[in-house]
Design a protein around this motif. Structure first.
Motif, mmCIF file in Angstrom:
data_model
loop_
_atom_site.group_PDB
_atom_site.id
_atom_site.type_symbol
_atom_site.label_atom_id
_atom_site.label_comp_id
_atom_site.label_asym_id
_atom_site.label_seq_id
_atom_site.Cartn_x
_atom_site.Cartn_y
_atom_site.Cartn_z
ATOM 1 N N LEU A 145 -0.936 -22.458 -4.565
ATOM 2 C CA LEU A 145 -1.427 -21.941 -6.042
ATOM 3 C C LEU A 145 -0.283 -21.600 -6.677
ATOM 4 C CD1 LEU A 145 -3.595 -21.719 -8.158
ATOM 5 C CD2 LEU A 145 -3.862 -19.435 -7.165
ATOM 6 N N ALA A 146 0.626 -20.696 -6.425
ATOM 7 C CA ALA A 146 1.712 -20.241 -7.053
ATOM 8 C C ALA A 146 2.404 -21.349 -7.814
ATOM 9 C CB ALA A 146 2.838 -19.640 -6.167
ATOM 10 N N ARG B 78 -0.818 -25.170 7.641
ATOM 11 C CA ARG B 78 -0.151 -24.617 6.951
ATOM 12 C C ARG B 78 -0.995 -24.602 5.249
ATOM 13 N NH1 ARG B 78 4.826 -23.555 7.564
ATOM 14 N NH2 ARG B 78 5.321 -24.003 5.299
ATOM 15 N N TYR B 79 -0.788 -23.386 4.787
ATOM 16 C CA TYR B 79 -1.653 -23.322 3.305
ATOM 17 C C TYR B 79 -0.616 -23.673 2.274
ATOM 18 C CZ TYR B 79 -6.195 -22.058 4.944
ATOM 19 O OH TYR B 79 -7.501 -22.051 5.474
ATOM 20 N N VAL B 80 0.673 -23.630 2.389
ATOM 21 C CA VAL B 80 1.567 -23.783 1.371
ATOM 22 C C VAL B 80 2.696 -25.010 2.122
ATOM 23 C CG1 VAL B 80 1.443 -21.561 0.465
ATOM 24 C CG2 VAL B 80 3.167 -22.012 2.391
ATOM 25 N N ALA C 84 -8.029 -12.204 -3.169
ATOM 26 C CA ALA C 84 -7.557 -12.706 -1.690
ATOM 27 C C ALA C 84 -8.849 -12.971 -0.903
ATOM 28 C CB ALA C 84 -6.739 -11.211 -0.957
ATOM 29 N N LEU C 85 -9.895 -12.265 -0.981
ATOM 30 C CA LEU C 85 -11.221 -12.522 -0.043
ATOM 31 C C LEU C 85 -11.768 -14.029 -0.385
ATOM 32 C CD1 LEU C 85 -13.028 -9.060 -0.525
ATOM 33 C CD2 LEU C 85 -12.047 -10.172 1.395
ATOM 34 N N ALA C 86 -11.611 -14.309 -1.608
ATOM 35 C CA ALA C 86 -12.030 -15.794 -2.105
ATOM 36 C C ALA C 86 -11.162 -16.829 -1.117
ATOM 37 C CB ALA C 86 -12.050 -16.017 -3.580
ATOM 38 N N LEU C 87 -9.831 -16.436 -1.225
ATOM 39 C CA LEU C 87 -8.866 -17.537 -0.473
ATOM 40 C C LEU C 87 -9.307 -17.401 1.205
ATOM 41 C CD1 LEU C 87 -6.115 -17.810 1.233
ATOM 42 C CD2 LEU C 87 -6.665 -19.317 -0.508
ATOM 43 N N LEU C 88 -9.426 -16.215 1.738
ATOM 44 C CA LEU C 88 -9.923 -16.054 3.204
ATOM 45 C C LEU C 88 -11.086 -16.613 3.476
ATOM 46 C CD1 LEU C 88 -8.517 -12.608 3.821
ATOM 47 C CD2 LEU C 88 -7.365 -14.585 3.758
ATOM 48 N N HIS C 89 -11.993 -16.729 2.470
ATOM 49 C CA HIS C 89 -13.305 -17.310 3.015
ATOM 50 C C HIS C 89 -13.286 -18.713 2.906
ATOM 51 C CE1 HIS C 89 -15.293 -13.210 2.451
ATOM 52 N NE2 HIS C 89 -16.207 -13.755 3.032
ATOM 53 N N THR C 90 -12.285 -19.229 2.544
ATOM 54 C CA THR C 90 -11.943 -20.807 2.873
ATOM 55 C C THR C 90 -11.693 -21.317 4.250
ATOM 56 O OG1 THR C 90 -9.640 -21.031 2.116
ATOM 57 C CG2 THR C 90 -11.421 -21.191 0.509
ATOM 58 N N SER C 91 -11.242 -20.104 5.186
ATOM 59 C CA SER C 91 -11.030 -20.313 6.439
ATOM 60 C C SER C 91 -12.322 -19.939 7.369
ATOM 61 C CB SER C 91 -9.983 -19.409 6.700
ATOM 62 O OG SER C 91 -9.890 -19.448 8.264
ATOM 63 N N PRO C 92 -12.965 -20.816 7.943
ATOM 64 C CA PRO C 92 -14.109 -20.601 8.699
ATOM 65 C C PRO C 92 -13.633 -19.521 9.703
ATOM 66 C CG PRO C 92 -13.834 -23.212 8.669
ATOM 67 C CD PRO C 92 -12.557 -22.390 7.948
ATOM 68 N N GLU C 93 -12.677 -19.531 10.516
ATOM 69 C CA GLU C 93 -12.263 -18.539 11.370
ATOM 70 C C GLU C 93 -12.227 -17.201 10.986
ATOM 71 O OE1 GLU C 93 -10.449 -21.289 10.821
ATOM 72 O OE2 GLU C 93 -10.660 -22.508 12.711
ATOM 73 N N LEU C 94 -11.426 -16.979 9.711
ATOM 74 C CA LEU C 94 -11.280 -15.658 9.045
ATOM 75 C C LEU C 94 -12.812 -15.239 8.365
ATOM 76 C CD1 LEU C 94 -8.033 -15.970 7.301
ATOM 77 C CD2 LEU C 94 -8.636 -14.732 9.507
ATOM 78 N N ARG C 95 -13.668 -16.325 7.858
ATOM 79 C CA ARG C 95 -15.087 -15.988 7.455
ATOM 80 C C ARG C 95 -15.722 -15.430 8.465
ATOM 81 N NH1 ARG C 95 -18.229 -20.443 4.333
ATOM 82 N NH2 ARG C 95 -16.410 -20.671 3.305
ATOM 83 N N ALA D 237 -2.692 -13.666 -0.432
ATOM 84 C CA ALA D 237 -3.382 -14.264 0.635
ATOM 85 C C ALA D 237 -2.689 -15.726 1.019
ATOM 86 C CB ALA D 237 -4.951 -14.317 0.317
ATOM 87 N N GLN D 238 -2.454 -16.321 0.145
ATOM 88 C CA GLN D 238 -1.738 -17.581 0.739
ATOM 89 C C GLN D 238 -0.422 -17.171 1.578
ATOM 90 O OE1 GLN D 238 -1.823 -20.146 -2.623
ATOM 91 N NE2 GLN D 238 -2.872 -21.551 -1.283
ATOM 92 N N ARG D 239 0.318 -16.270 0.868
ATOM 93 C CA ARG D 239 1.734 -15.971 1.768
ATOM 94 C C ARG D 239 1.445 -15.291 2.681
ATOM 95 N NH1 ARG D 239 3.456 -13.976 -3.573
ATOM 96 N NH2 ARG D 239 3.196 -11.676 -2.722
ATOM 97 N N TRP D 240 0.334 -14.419 2.869
ATOM 98 C CA TRP D 240 -0.042 -13.880 4.151
ATOM 99 C C TRP D 240 -0.509 -14.828 5.248
ATOM 100 C CZ3 TRP D 240 -4.742 -13.643 6.776
ATOM 101 C CH2 TRP D 240 -4.816 -12.705 7.682
ATOM 102 N N LEU D 241 -1.317 -15.860 4.889
ATOM 103 C CA LEU D 241 -1.781 -16.933 5.859
ATOM 104 C C LEU D 241 -0.694 -17.529 6.355
ATOM 105 C CD1 LEU D 241 -4.832 -18.314 4.214
ATOM 106 C CD2 LEU D 241 -4.838 -17.240 6.234
ATOM 107 N N SER D 242 0.177 -17.970 5.577
ATOM 108 C CA SER D 242 1.440 -18.814 5.956
ATOM 109 C C SER D 242 2.200 -18.078 6.689
ATOM 110 C CB SER D 242 2.109 -19.476 4.707
ATOM 111 O OG SER D 242 2.776 -18.284 3.800
ATOM 112 N N VAL D 243 2.356 -16.871 6.720
ATOM 113 C CA VAL D 243 3.513 -15.984 7.560
ATOM 114 C C VAL D 243 2.811 -15.220 8.607
ATOM 115 C CG1 VAL D 243 4.798 -13.770 7.487
ATOM 116 C CG2 VAL D 243 4.777 -15.483 5.552
ATOM 117 N N THR D 244 1.618 -14.956 8.641
ATOM 118 C CA THR D 244 0.998 -14.183 9.717
ATOM 119 C C THR D 244 0.061 -14.716 10.520
ATOM 120 O OG1 THR D 244 1.407 -12.289 8.090
ATOM 121 C CG2 THR D 244 0.049 -11.715 9.864
ATOM 122 N N TYR D 245 -1.076 -15.424 9.914
ATOM 123 C CA TYR D 245 -2.177 -15.781 10.735
ATOM 124 C C TYR D 245 -1.834 -16.744 11.977
ATOM 125 C CZ TYR D 245 -6.717 -17.948 11.848
ATOM 126 O OH TYR D 245 -8.087 -18.217 12.168
#
Length: 278
Positions: free
Chosen positions: A107-108, A276-278, A174-185, A263-271
């Protein structure tokens, strides 16, 4: 006068009893139930909130002229009764949940030329180029939740200016983005990032508390859902969806977009193991 709403969110509160007119704006009227839930009467617009009833423009203005903050209305099984009017229960119900998105573009990259102000982090494009301490806190909050199950600290909720404070808007993005991931949801259902509605009411504004409560359960505004859907598809209409979200409040839209980017940065680095989200 009997009015039938054009549409409602499937999650809109419908408790019977008395509702008080909490706040009154040009295109929205917020009604609050004693238990803390909010119902928003909205003038015809492309956006529907998780707690909204969408009314035709003429119907909204007819009601607006009869309602003032502090007045009460009565909700019964057949709808909402007020000062000389009756709003029947909506017939059309829309789900406001993000669809799963196995791959979500960055998104950035769509925001680099947008200097729209955020509530706490300066111009949006500059905040994305040089992440500050507020963004770092949200990143750390997501990491702590994922690794230990810790929720959003009370000191972060309600932080910043606005009817919906800036930090709250960032959390919602951030929550909206995380809810696109079935596992994180699924993980958010088992250990929520946010406290319950009663506690939220002690930490932030009534309107923001209700938005956060819906977000914790995966329900968001239609404008936010639309943006995520267009971003997922790589639609050329993505920039238009961004512009419409930016028009929400003075800084609310920009803060929400910033929360998505964090949240996108966090997903790409941490999860671990995430696509890949970016």
């Amino acid at each position: 006068m009997t009015i039938t709403p054009l549409a409602t969110a499937c999650s809109a509160p419908l408790q019977t009893g008395f509702w008080r007119c909490h706040s009154h704006f040009r295109h929205a009227i917020n009604l609050q139930h004693p238990q803390g839930d909010l119902l928003t009467l909205l003038c015809t617009a492309p956006e529907l909130t998780p707690m909204g009833w969408l009314l035709a423009r003429t119907d909204f203005h007819a009601i607006s002229s009869r309602l003032k903050p502090g007045q009460t209305l009565h909700m019964t099984q057949d709808g909402l009764h007020g000062n000389g009017f009756h709003i029947s229960r909506p017939r059309r119900c829309l789900a406001l949940n993000p669809a799963p998105a196995p791959q979500l573009p960055d998104l950035a990259s769509h925001l680099t030329g947008i200097p729209h102000p955020t509530g706490l982090c300066g111009p949006l494009n500059r905040a994305l180029q040089q992440p500050d301490s507020i963004q770092a806190r949200l990143f750390a909050i997501l990491n702590a939740w994922f690794t230990t199950g810790a929720g959003v600290p009370a000191t972060f909720i309600g932080l910043g200016p606005g009817l919906t404070p800036s930090a709250d808007d960032m959390v919602i993005g951030a929550l909206a983005l995380l809810h696109t991931s079935p596992e994180l949801r699924a993980q958010m259902r088992s250990r929520s990032l946010l406290p319950n509605l009663n506690e939220l009411h002690t930490l932030t504004t009534p309107v923001s508390a209700c938005y956060l409560n819906h977000a914790s359960q995966g329900r968001f505004s239609s404008a936010l859902i639309r943006l995520l859907r267009r971003l997922t598809r790589g639609s050329p209409a993505t920039n238009g969806a961004i512009a419409k979200l930016l028009a929400h409040g003075h800084t609310s839209g920009a803060d929400t977009l910033l929360g998505i980017c964090v949240a996108q940065r966090w997903l790409s680095v941490t999860y671990p193991g995430a696509v890949r989200y970016v």
